[in-house]
Write a protein that holds these residues in place. Structure first.
Motif, PDB file in Angstrom:
ATOM      1  N   MET A   1       0.823  -1.196   0.000  1.00  0.00           N
ATOM      2  CA  MET A   1       0.000   0.000   0.000  1.00  0.00           C
ATOM      3  C   MET A   1       0.858   1.248   0.000  1.00  0.00           C
ATOM      4  N   ALA A   2       1.796   1.362   0.937  1.00  0.00           N
ATOM      5  CA  ALA A   2       2.619   2.566   1.032  1.00  0.00           C
ATOM      6  C   ALA A   2       3.433   2.773  -0.242  1.00  0.00           C
ATOM      7  N   VAL A   3       3.945   1.696  -0.812  1.00  0.00           N
ATOM      8  CA  VAL A   3       4.740   1.829  -2.027  1.00  0.00           C
ATOM      9  C   VAL A   3       3.880   2.340  -3.169  1.00  0.00           C
ATOM     10  N   SER A   4       2.671   1.801  -3.310  1.00  0.00           N
ATOM     11  CA  SER A   4       1.809   2.246  -4.400  1.00  0.00           C
ATOM     12  C   SER A   4       1.371   3.694  -4.205  1.00  0.00           C
ATOM     13  N   LEU A   5       1.183   4.119  -2.948  1.00  0.00           N
ATOM     14  CA  LEU A   5       0.829   5.519  -2.701  1.00  0.00           C
ATOM     15  C   LEU A   5       1.972   6.440  -3.093  1.00  0.00           C
ATOM     16  N   MET A   6       3.185   6.016  -2.811  1.00  0.00           N
ATOM     17  CA  MET A   6       4.333   6.831  -3.178  1.00  0.00           C
ATOM     18  C   MET A   6       4.452   6.933  -4.693  1.00  0.00           C
ATOM     19  N   ASN A   7       4.056   5.890  -5.389  1.00  0.00           N
ATOM     20  CA  ASN A   7       4.128   5.882  -6.844  1.00  0.00           C
ATOM     21  C   ASN A   7       2.886   6.476  -7.490  1.00  0.00           C
ATOM     22  N   GLY A   8       1.901   6.857  -6.695  1.00  0.00           N
ATOM     23  CA  GLY A   8       0.683   7.450  -7.233  1.00  0.00           C
ATOM     24  C   GLY A   8      -0.177   6.475  -8.006  1.00  0.00           C
ATOM     25  N   ASP A   9      -0.292   5.255  -7.547  1.00  0.00           N
ATOM     26  CA  ASP A   9      -1.113   4.245  -8.211  1.00  0.00           C
ATOM     27  C   ASP A   9      -2.566   4.691  -8.234  1.00  0.00           C
ATOM     28  N   PRO A  10      -3.162   4.875  -9.414  1.00  0.00           N
ATOM     29  CA  PRO A  10      -4.551   5.337  -9.494  1.00  0.00           C
ATOM     30  C   PRO A  10      -5.566   4.401  -8.841  1.00  0.00           C
ATOM     31  N   GLU A  11      -5.241   3.128  -8.711  1.00  0.00           N
ATOM     32  CA  GLU A  11      -6.166   2.190  -8.073  1.00  0.00           C
ATOM     33  C   GLU A  11      -6.310   2.475  -6.586  1.00  0.00           C
ATOM     34  N   ASP A  12      -5.361   3.177  -5.988  1.00  0.00           N
ATOM     35  CA  ASP A  12      -5.470   3.524  -4.577  1.00  0.00           C
ATOM     36  C   ASP A  12      -6.669   4.431  -4.318  1.00  0.00           C
ATOM     37  N   ASP A  13      -7.076   5.206  -5.316  1.00  0.00           N
ATOM     38  CA  ASP A  13      -8.260   6.045  -5.175  1.00  0.00           C
ATOM     39  C   ASP A  13      -9.494   5.205  -4.885  1.00  0.00           C
ATOM     40  N   TYR A  14      -9.500   3.984  -5.383  1.00  0.00           N
ATOM     41  CA  TYR A  14     -10.671   3.122  -5.264  1.00  0.00           C
ATOM     42  C   TYR A  14     -10.577   2.122  -4.120  1.00  0.00           C
ATOM     43  N   ARG A  15      -9.554   2.230  -3.276  1.00  0.00           N
ATOM     44  CA  ARG A  15      -9.436   1.338  -2.115  1.00  0.00           C
ATOM     45  C   ARG A  15     -10.409   1.821  -1.049  1.00  0.00           C
ATOM     46  N   PHE A  16     -11.335   0.964  -0.669  1.00  0.00           N
ATOM     47  CA  PHE A  16     -12.318   1.330   0.348  1.00  0.00           C
ATOM     48  C   PHE A  16     -11.641   1.384   1.714  1.00  0.00           C
ATOM     49  N   PRO A  17     -11.885   2.428   2.501  1.00  0.00           N
ATOM     50  CA  PRO A  17     -11.227   2.579   3.806  1.00  0.00           C
ATOM     51  C   PRO A  17     -11.889   1.744   4.906  1.00  0.00           C
ATOM     52  N   ASP A  18     -11.711   0.434   4.845  1.00  0.00           N
ATOM     53  CA  ASP A  18     -12.321  -0.474   5.829  1.00  0.00           C
ATOM     54  C   ASP A  18     -11.975  -0.098   7.267  1.00  0.00           C
ATOM     55  N   GLU A  19     -10.767   0.411   7.469  1.00  0.00           N
ATOM     56  CA  GLU A  19     -10.308   0.723   8.825  1.00  0.00           C
ATOM     57  C   GLU A  19     -11.187   1.763   9.519  1.00  0.00           C
ATOM     58  N   VAL A  20     -11.833   2.609   8.757  1.00  0.00           N
ATOM     59  CA  VAL A  20     -12.704   3.646   9.329  1.00  0.00           C
ATOM     60  C   VAL A  20     -13.898   3.018  10.043  1.00  0.00           C
TER      61      VAL A  20
END
Length: 96
Positions: A1-20
């Motif tokens: 997750m952290a690596v993809s966020l650093m790389n700006g992976d567009p699929e991260d926009d669609y990751r549902f925030p289950d932790e909330v």
């Protein structure tokens, strides 16, 4: 997750925030599942409104779930209307 966020992976926009919702009331279960199922549509609407940022996903999801819970009281039989209210709730929360 952290690596993809650093790389700006567009699929991260669609990751549902289950932790909330880890400690959400059991009564929200069906609504959270519904929002999760239609999460891509909600995110796309927030993007179209120019209100989206991946780091605001928790706010958006919380707004969608609370608005749907308040308006429909568990009756999710009209998905189109429920998604529209979820989008409204997301945008309302993002706009403060």
């Amino acid at each position: 997750m952290a690596v993809s966020l650093m790389n700006g992976d567009p699929e991260d926009d669609y990751r549902f925030p289950d932790e909330v919702f880890a400690e959400a009331p059991r009564s929200w279960g069906a609504v959270v599942a519904f929002v999760k199922r239609f999460w891509r549509q909600i995110v796309d609407a927030a993007k179209a409104a120019r209100e989206w940022a991946w780091w605001k996903a928790g706010q958006c999801a919380t707004g969608a779930v609370s608005e749907i819970s308040d308006k429909f009281h568990g009756d999710l039989s009209d998905p189109e209307a429920v998604v529209a209210v979820g989008v409204y709730g997301c945008l309302k929360r993002l706009r403060g």
